[in-house]
Design an enzyme around this catalytic site. Structure first.
Site, PDB file in Angstrom:
ATOM      1  N   SER A 176       0.866  -1.184   0.000  1.00 28.78           N
ATOM      2  CA  SER A 176       0.000   0.000   0.000  1.00 28.78           C
ATOM      3  C   SER A 176       0.899   1.229   0.000  1.00 28.78           C
ATOM      4  CB  SER A 176      -0.830  -0.024   1.292  1.00 28.78           C
ATOM      5  OG  SER A 176      -1.490   1.193   1.494  1.00 28.78           O
ATOM      6  N   TYR A 197      -2.126  -0.738  10.722  1.00 27.46           N
ATOM      7  CA  TYR A 197      -2.095  -1.068   9.286  1.00 27.46           C
ATOM      8  C   TYR A 197      -0.749  -0.680   8.668  1.00 27.46           C
ATOM      9  CZ  TYR A 197      -3.720  -1.253   4.398  1.00 27.46           C
ATOM     10  OH  TYR A 197      -3.877  -1.551   3.058  1.00 27.46           O
TER      11      TYR A 197
HETATM   12  N1  LIG Z   1      -8.627  -0.784  -1.333  1.00 23.36           N
HETATM   13  C1  LIG Z   1      -7.619  -0.003  -1.082  1.00 23.36           C
HETATM   14  O1  LIG Z   1      -7.741   1.229  -1.113  1.00 23.36           O
HETATM   15  C2  LIG Z   1      -6.266  -0.605  -0.763  1.00 23.36           C
HETATM   16  C3  LIG Z   1      -5.155   0.246  -0.835  1.00 23.36           C
HETATM   17  C4  LIG Z   1      -3.899  -0.279  -0.589  1.00 23.36           C
HETATM   18  C5  LIG Z   1      -3.756  -1.630  -0.310  1.00 23.36           C
HETATM   19  N2  LIG Z   1      -4.843  -2.442  -0.235  1.00 23.36           N
HETATM   20  C6  LIG Z   1      -4.604  -3.872   0.081  1.00 23.36           C
HETATM   21  O2  LIG Z   1      -5.250  -4.689  -0.885  1.00 23.36           O
HETATM   22  C7  LIG Z   1      -5.506  -5.970  -0.330  1.00 23.36           C
HETATM   23  C8  LIG Z   1      -6.920  -6.390  -0.683  1.00 23.36           C
HETATM   24  O3  LIG Z   1      -7.843  -5.542  -0.047  1.00 23.36           O
HETATM   25  P1  LIG Z   1      -9.132  -4.933  -0.772  1.00 23.36           P
HETATM   26  O4  LIG Z   1      -8.928  -3.480  -0.840  1.00 23.36           O
HETATM   27  O5  LIG Z   1      -9.442  -5.690  -1.987  1.00 23.36           O
HETATM   28  O6  LIG Z   1     -10.223  -5.162   0.391  1.00 23.36           O
HETATM   29  P2  LIG Z   1     -11.414  -6.194   0.562  1.00 23.36           P
HETATM   30  O7  LIG Z   1     -12.408  -6.028  -0.518  1.00 23.36           O
HETATM   31  O8  LIG Z   1     -11.860  -6.028   1.981  1.00 23.36           O
HETATM   32  O9  LIG Z   1     -10.722  -7.621   0.370  1.00 23.36           O
HETATM   33  C9  LIG Z   1      -9.927  -8.204   1.352  1.00 23.36           C
HETATM   34  C10 LIG Z   1      -9.919  -9.689   1.149  1.00 23.36           C
HETATM   35  O10 LIG Z   1      -9.050 -10.286   2.134  1.00 23.36           O
HETATM   36  C11 LIG Z   1      -9.748 -11.351   2.735  1.00 23.36           C
HETATM   37  N3  LIG Z   1      -9.246 -11.692   4.057  1.00 23.36           N
HETATM   38  C12 LIG Z   1      -9.216 -10.948   5.178  1.00 23.36           C
HETATM   39  N4  LIG Z   1      -8.693 -11.656   6.198  1.00 23.36           N
HETATM   40  C13 LIG Z   1      -8.398 -12.886   5.696  1.00 23.36           C
HETATM   41  C14 LIG Z   1      -7.837 -14.072   6.225  1.00 23.36           C
HETATM   42  N5  LIG Z   1      -7.504 -14.173   7.520  1.00 23.36           N
HETATM   43  N6  LIG Z   1      -7.642 -15.143   5.402  1.00 23.36           N
HETATM   44  C15 LIG Z   1      -7.994 -15.077   4.106  1.00 23.36           C
HETATM   45  N7  LIG Z   1      -8.549 -13.990   3.540  1.00 23.36           N
HETATM   46  C16 LIG Z   1      -8.743 -12.918   4.331  1.00 23.36           C
HETATM   47  C17 LIG Z   1     -11.200 -10.895   2.777  1.00 23.36           C
HETATM   48  O11 LIG Z   1     -12.050 -11.991   3.028  1.00 23.36           O
HETATM   49  P3  LIG Z   1     -13.479 -11.842   3.776  1.00 23.36           P
HETATM   50  O12 LIG Z   1     -14.459 -11.454   2.700  1.00 23.36           O
HETATM   51  O13 LIG Z   1     -13.723 -13.214   4.334  1.00 23.36           O
HETATM   52  O14 LIG Z   1     -13.318 -10.789   4.822  1.00 23.36           O
HETATM   53  C18 LIG Z   1     -11.305 -10.324   1.359  1.00 23.36           C
HETATM   54  O15 LIG Z   1     -11.466 -11.360   0.437  1.00 23.36           O
HETATM   55  C19 LIG Z   1      -5.234  -5.847   1.176  1.00 23.36           C
HETATM   56  O16 LIG Z   1      -3.995  -6.446   1.465  1.00 23.36           O
HETATM   57  C20 LIG Z   1      -5.171  -4.356   1.396  1.00 23.36           C
HETATM   58  O17 LIG Z   1      -4.352  -4.007   2.488  1.00 23.36           O
HETATM   59  C21 LIG Z   1      -6.106  -1.951  -0.449  1.00 23.36           C
END
Ligand SMILES: NC(=O)c1ccc[n+]([C@@H]2O[C@H](COP(=O)([O-])OP(=O)(O)OC[C@H]3O[C@@H](n4cnc5c(N)ncnc54)[C@H](OP(=O)(O)O)[C@@H]3O)[C@@H](O)[C@H]2O)c1
Length: 283
Positions: free
Chosen positions: A140, A153
């Site tokens: 991130s 985070y």
């Molecule tokens: N969106 C942004 O602005 C942003 C920016 C920078 C980085 N990121 C990074 O991108 C990655 C994906 O996030 P996202 O933005 O796509 O958010 P998201 O839609 O909330 O997706 C997160 C995913 O991780 C899964 N997860 C959480 N805990 C888990 C565990 N213990 N074991 C297996 N799966 C687990 C969730 O499953 P459940 O549905 O079961 O909860 C969901 O499928 C993360 O690492 C996040 O830090 C996001």
């Protein structure tokens, strides 16, 4: 030659879900893992509409459970090759350093850091024997820049950056590429179901309560301008299909490259002034 195999963690929503579809559309056989496979309907529906259902297999994987990791290892051992691993699963814990319980920091690290290492270790023996493979980590902008109210985070992503930098240097001579994708703010569930706030910071008598609420309000106001997550999925896909990933870090999103270069290039005192100016606060 058969299809290349890609494993992705956290494919029930957001970047993980869209990356599964992009990789399948680009000829990969995708092992789409999720901790709760009853959430697979959205992915299956999207796969159906893109005509890639046969190229995606859903597998259970909770990155924080050693039992789940062990079961997944047994599954990985049945694959003829693992070409790409996308370590995507994660959530965001906010709260102020004085108030975040050690248990809450640990919970954040269990998923975003230790879980990621555990999954990486399930594929490394195969990739090392193949002398090829790509491991892509969802870091991130918070892996390079600290923000107040977000230390759980930010710390977990800084740790992930350190781990990945070492791993890149360990694995490059073995023909395995490691990359960090560093998104800014994108419209996914991380701002709703994927967000947790330290318990104490949510109590009205917390000295940080108003500060925390104003951050939450700011996020609500800015949400509509967050990026389209498909951009990130397409970047991950372009790294996965490239012959060689030449750089470790891949920032993406509005103002992210600029922010990271400023943070690295200008003296801290100037950075801090700029930062507080943007927040409308005195440093
Ligand atoms: N969106 C942004 O602005 C942003 C920016 C920078 C980085 N990121 C990074 O991108 C990655 C994906 O996030 P996202 O933005 O796509 O958010 P998201 O839609 O909330 O997706 C997160 C995913 O991780 C899964 N997860 C959480 N805990 C888990 C565990 N213990 N074991 C297996 N799966 C687990 C969730 O499953 P459940 O549905 O079961 O909860 C969901 O499928 C993360 O690492 C996040 O830090 C996001």
């Amino acid at each position: 030659m058969g299809k290349k195999t890609a494993i992705i963690t956290g494919t029930s929503s957001g970047f993980g879900l869209l990356t599964a579809i992009e990789l399948a559309k680009n000829g990969f056989y995708v092992i789409a893992t999720m901790r709760d496979v009853s959430k697979a309907a959205k992915l299956e529906e999207l796969a159906e509409s893109h005509n890639v259902k046969d190229a995606i297999q859903v597998q259970p994987l909770d990155v924080t459970s050693s039992e789940s990791i062990d079961q997944f290892q047994v599954f990985v051992n049945t694959l003829t090759s693992v070409d790409v691993l996308v370590n995507n699963a994660g959530f965001a814990m906010g709260g102020f350093g004085e108030e975040v319980a050690i248990e809450e920091y640990r919970r954040q690290f269990e998923t975003n850091f230790f879980g990621t290492i555990a999954v990486t270790q399930t594929v490394l023996p195969s990739m090392r024997q193949q002398r090829s493979g790509k491991i892509i980590y969802l870091s991130s902008i918070s892996g390079q820049i600290g923000f107040p109210g977000l230390s759980p985070y930010v710390s977990s992503k800084f740790a992930l950056e350190g781990f990945s930098e070492c791993l890149r240097l360990e694995l490059k001579p073995l023909g395995i590429d490691v990359a960090l994708v560093e998104p800014g703010s994108y419209k996914t569930n991380i701002w709703s179901s994927g967000k947790q706030i330290a318990k104490k910071s949510m109590l009205e008598d917390s000295p940080y309560y108003t500060y925390m609420k104003s951050f939450e309000q700011q996020i609500e106001t800015e949400k509509a301008r967050f990026g389209d997550p498909l951009e990130v999925a397409q970047l991950i896909c372009s790294l996965a299909i490239s012959d060689e990933i030449k750089k470790l870090r891949h920032p993406i999103g509005k103002g992210v490259k600029l922010g990271i270069s400023l943070r690295k290039c200008i003296p801290w005192s100037r950075w801090e002034k700029l930062f507080f100016h943007r927040l409308g606060q005195k440093g």
